[in-house]
Design a protein around this motif. Structure first.
Motif, short mmCIF file in Angstrom:
data_model
loop_
_atom_site.label_atom_id
_atom_site.label_comp_id
_atom_site.label_asym_id
_atom_site.label_seq_id
_atom_site.Cartn_x
_atom_site.Cartn_y
_atom_site.Cartn_z
N PHE A 59 38.24 32.69 47.19
CA PHE A 59 38.47 33.91 46.44
C PHE A 59 39.95 34.28 46.37
CE2 PHE A 59 39.07 38.54 46.51
CZ PHE A 59 38.50 38.87 45.29
N GLY A 60 40.63 34.21 47.52
CA GLY A 60 42.04 34.58 47.56
C GLY A 60 42.89 33.73 46.62
N ARG A 61 42.62 32.44 46.57
CA ARG A 61 43.36 31.55 45.68
C ARG A 61 43.09 31.89 44.22
NH1 ARG A 61 42.50 25.94 47.48
NH2 ARG A 61 44.21 26.44 48.89
N ILE A 62 41.83 32.14 43.90
CA ILE A 62 41.48 32.47 42.51
C ILE A 62 42.16 33.77 42.09
CG2 ILE A 62 39.59 33.21 41.02
CD1 ILE A 62 37.80 31.31 42.71
N LEU A 63 42.08 34.78 42.94
CA LEU A 63 42.67 36.07 42.58
C LEU A 63 44.19 36.00 42.50
CD1 LEU A 63 41.26 38.62 41.78
CD2 LEU A 63 41.71 39.53 44.04
N GLY A 67 46.41 36.53 38.97
CA GLY A 67 47.49 37.49 38.78
C GLY A 67 48.51 37.02 37.76
N GLY A 68 48.84 35.74 37.79
CA GLY A 68 49.77 35.19 36.80
C GLY A 68 49.19 35.20 35.40
N VAL A 69 47.89 34.90 35.29
CA VAL A 69 47.22 34.94 33.99
C VAL A 69 47.21 36.37 33.47
CG1 VAL A 69 45.03 34.54 32.80
CG2 VAL A 69 45.81 32.92 34.55
N PHE A 70 46.99 37.32 34.37
CA PHE A 70 46.98 38.73 33.98
C PHE A 70 48.33 39.16 33.41
CE2 PHE A 70 47.74 43.21 34.92
CZ PHE A 70 46.66 43.79 34.29
N GLY A 95 56.33 33.03 31.92
CA GLY A 95 56.35 31.59 32.15
C GLY A 95 56.37 31.24 33.63
N ILE A 96 57.15 31.98 34.39
CA ILE A 96 57.19 31.76 35.84
C ILE A 96 55.81 32.04 36.44
CG2 ILE A 96 58.13 32.66 38.01
CD1 ILE A 96 60.80 33.07 36.42
N CYS A 97 55.19 33.12 36.00
CA CYS A 97 53.84 33.44 36.50
C CYS A 97 52.85 32.34 36.19
CB CYS A 97 53.36 34.76 35.91
SG CYS A 97 54.24 36.21 36.54
N LEU A 98 52.90 31.80 34.97
CA LEU A 98 51.97 30.73 34.60
C LEU A 98 52.26 29.44 35.36
CD1 LEU A 98 51.58 31.39 30.78
CD2 LEU A 98 49.94 31.89 32.63
N ALA A 99 53.53 29.20 35.67
CA ALA A 99 53.86 28.05 36.52
C ALA A 99 53.23 28.26 37.90
CB ALA A 99 55.37 27.88 36.63
N GLY A 100 53.26 29.48 38.39
CA GLY A 100 52.63 29.80 39.67
C GLY A 100 51.13 29.56 39.62
N VAL A 101 50.50 29.91 38.52
CA VAL A 101 49.06 29.65 38.35
C VAL A 101 48.78 28.16 38.49
CG1 VAL A 101 47.12 29.69 36.72
CG2 VAL A 101 48.66 31.66 36.89
N ILE A 103 50.54 25.84 39.94
CA ILE A 103 50.78 25.35 41.30
C ILE A 103 49.65 25.79 42.24
CG2 ILE A 103 52.29 25.59 43.31
CD1 ILE A 103 54.63 25.84 41.21
N ILE A 104 49.30 27.06 42.18
CA ILE A 104 48.27 27.59 43.09
C ILE A 104 46.91 26.93 42.85
CG2 ILE A 104 46.92 29.65 43.68
CD1 ILE A 104 49.52 31.27 43.18
N MET A 105 46.53 26.79 41.59
CA MET A 105 45.18 26.33 41.29
C MET A 105 45.05 24.81 41.18
SD MET A 105 42.91 28.72 41.21
CE MET A 105 41.56 27.97 40.33
N TYR A 106 46.05 24.14 40.65
CA TYR A 106 45.85 22.76 40.24
C TYR A 106 46.72 21.73 40.94
CZ TYR A 106 43.67 25.74 36.78
OH TYR A 106 42.93 26.72 36.18
N ALA A 107 47.52 22.17 41.92
CA ALA A 107 48.32 21.21 42.67
C ALA A 107 47.41 20.33 43.51
CB ALA A 107 49.32 21.93 43.58
N PRO A 108 47.75 19.06 43.65
CA PRO A 108 46.91 18.18 44.48
C PRO A 108 46.95 18.64 45.93
CG PRO A 108 48.87 17.02 43.69
CD PRO A 108 48.89 18.37 43.07
#
Length: 112
Positions: A59-63, A67-70, A95-101, A103-108
């Motif tokens: 949950f924490g990772r998703i939320l 935040g970046g998508v928001f 753009g920075i926020c979406l880069a964070g998304v 990294i947080i969600m899809y980094a190996p």
């Protein structure tokens, strides 16, 4: 396919949350009435359920990622609905926020 599903769920969540907040704003601040507020409350409730459909289990990772998508979605909503014109700093920040998304969600990650 999991990444595409996740991204679509993020977009759906943003539409529900930002749209719900906008409806409440319109109902209350712009005096459009309590039906607008009620629709906003329903949309915000729907947002809460959309997050549970994410394939990620944390949950924490998703939320955090959401935040970046928001942030980016709020600027896009402003452009499309309220005729807001973001400046370059708004766009760079989004753009920075979406880069964070990403990294947080899809980094190996390791399975450990």
């Amino acid at each position: 396919m999991i990444v595409v599903r996740s991204l679509l769920l993020f977009v759906l969540a943003a539409l529900a949350e930002i749209g719900g907040a906008w409806l409440i704003w319109q109902g209350w601040r712009e005096n459009r009435g309590l039906w607008w507020v009620a629709a906003g409350v329903i949309a915000l409730g729907a947002y809460g359920f959309v997050a549970t459909l994410q394939p990620e289990a944390n949950f924490g990772r998703i939320l955090a990622a959401y935040g970046g998508v928001f942030v980016a979605g709020s600027l896009a909503w402003g452009v499309l609905v309220d005729r807001f014109r973001p400046d370059r700093w708004d766009l760079i920040g989004a753009g920075i926020c979406l880069a964070g998304v990403a990294i947080i969600m899809y980094a190996p990650r390791s399975a450990a």
